[in-house]
Write an enzyme that holds these catalytic residues in place. Structure first.
Site, mmCIF file in Angstrom:
data_model
loop_
_atom_site.group_PDB
_atom_site.id
_atom_site.type_symbol
_atom_site.label_atom_id
_atom_site.label_comp_id
_atom_site.label_asym_id
_atom_site.label_seq_id
_atom_site.Cartn_x
_atom_site.Cartn_y
_atom_site.Cartn_z
ATOM 1 N N VAL A 214 7.231 -47.233 11.134
ATOM 2 C CA VAL A 214 6.127 -46.637 10.392
ATOM 3 C C VAL A 214 4.846 -47.447 10.613
ATOM 4 O O VAL A 214 4.855 -48.668 10.598
ATOM 5 C CB VAL A 214 6.479 -46.564 8.892
ATOM 6 C CG1 VAL A 214 5.263 -46.237 8.056
ATOM 7 C CG2 VAL A 214 7.566 -45.513 8.674
ATOM 8 N N VAL B 168 9.810 -52.436 8.418
ATOM 9 C CA VAL B 168 9.222 -52.259 9.749
ATOM 10 C C VAL B 168 9.912 -51.145 10.535
ATOM 11 O O VAL B 168 9.624 -50.946 11.714
ATOM 12 C CB VAL B 168 9.256 -53.574 10.563
ATOM 13 C CG1 VAL B 168 8.432 -54.643 9.880
ATOM 14 C CG2 VAL B 168 10.678 -54.050 10.801
ATOM 15 N N GLU B 169 10.790 -50.410 9.891
ATOM 16 C CA GLU B 169 11.414 -49.256 10.540
ATOM 17 C C GLU B 169 10.986 -47.980 9.808
ATOM 18 O O GLU B 169 9.896 -47.473 10.033
ATOM 19 C CB GLU B 169 12.937 -49.438 10.595
ATOM 20 C CG GLU B 169 13.337 -50.615 11.488
ATOM 21 C CD GLU B 169 14.835 -50.754 11.643
ATOM 22 O OE1 GLU B 169 15.496 -49.751 12.000
ATOM 23 O OE2 GLU B 169 15.365 -51.862 11.425
ATOM 24 N N MET B 170 11.805 -47.477 8.916
ATOM 25 C CA MET B 170 11.454 -46.245 8.203
ATOM 26 C C MET B 170 10.697 -46.513 6.908
ATOM 27 O O MET B 170 10.045 -45.598 6.383
ATOM 28 C CB MET B 170 12.716 -45.430 7.925
ATOM 29 C CG MET B 170 13.347 -44.878 9.197
ATOM 30 S SD MET B 170 14.883 -43.983 8.855
ATOM 31 C CE MET B 170 15.125 -43.119 10.404
#
Length: 268
Positions: free
Chosen positions: A32, A74-76
């Site tokens: 994201v 730091v992903e979804m």
């Protein structure tokens, strides 16, 4: 479904592209708002045969693994509460989950559904599989010799079983300090991040070698851009040997024979 992410931009397939070996081909993935991850994304193909999930083994099952990327900032960068609000607004999801689960659309059932799909991502009928089933012509002469050297040098001590790996932990740098003379990251600590035990520093889940020809770059830190580089590094730090260019070429020929088929089509 990108609605699993906070801003509806990142889906699981963003990092695990099923049309490209189950990976994104990047040293680290982006999440994201373009946030960069800290470790190389492994392939999702044949993950059902890994004895644990993630490089550091912090998830004991595929169901447990699902929550990791969804909640990772730091992903979804989302959470189950936000995800459920969005998915419950979709009548198709509500109906489908009601048909599949007695308690309908819940976080636990989302994890079960995704993990159930992941268990279908099994690649079959690689040239090496056919060779093991008795088809001597399934492997080229180079691949057969590469397989012989793969066994002779002891690579099978870590890469064995149905997934050609994925069933044990091992220290990265048994015969040499792989991490010496280079900037260290938290990801380099491996299993230590889970257990906080000194003996687990730089210990990682051994990755599967199935479809490895499609999953560059290699290692948790993506330090090897090619299979030849990866084989040379393994020889140096895991076996204490400097493998010749010919060794590397032949072992790579064997590793290329581990590329299988999914849904009747050869992976690319």
């Amino acid at each position: 479904d990108p609605r699993l992410s906070r801003d509806n931009t990142i889906a699981c397939v963003h990092c695990h592209d099923l049309s490209h070996g189950g990976v994104d081909g990047k040293p680290v993935s982006t999440g994201v708002n373009g946030a960069r991850g800290t470790i190389n994304a492994p392939t999702v193909f044949n993950a059902r045969y890994n004895f644990v999930q993630f490089w550091d083994g912090r998830a004991a099952s595929l169901e447990e693994q699902v929550a990791g990327p969804i909640q990772n900032p730091v992903e979804m960068a989302s959470n189950w509460e936000e995800v459920l609000i969005k998915l419950k607004a979709d009548p198709d999801y509500v109906q489908s989950f009601a048909a599949a689960f007695p308690d309908g659309l819940t976080a636990n059932n989302i994890a079960i559904a995704i993990a159930s799909f992941e268990r279908t991502l099994v690649t079959l009928n690689s040239p090496f599989d056919r060779y093991l089933q008795g088809d001597e012509n399934a492997l080229s002469a180079d691949a057969r010799e590469g397989y012989r050297r793969f066994k002779e040098y002891g690579c099978t001590s870590c890469h064995q079983g149905r997934n050609v790996g994925g069933n044990l932990y091992q220290r990265f740098g048994i015969m040499g300090d792989y991490f010496a003379g280079r900037p260290s990251t938290n990801a380099d600590l491996g299993r230590y991040n889970v257990t906080q035990k000194d003996q687990d520093r730089h210990v990682f889940k051994v990755p599967s070698l199935r479809n490895v020809a499609l999953t560059a770059p290699y290692f948790h830190d993506a330090a090897a851009a090619t299979l030849e580089e990866a084989v040379a590094t393994m020889g140096r730090y895991q076996l204490g040997r400097e493998l010749s260019t010919e060794d590397q070429r032949l072992i790579v020929a064997f590793l290329q024979s581990l590329t299988g088929e999914w849904r009747g089509q050869a992976l690319r």
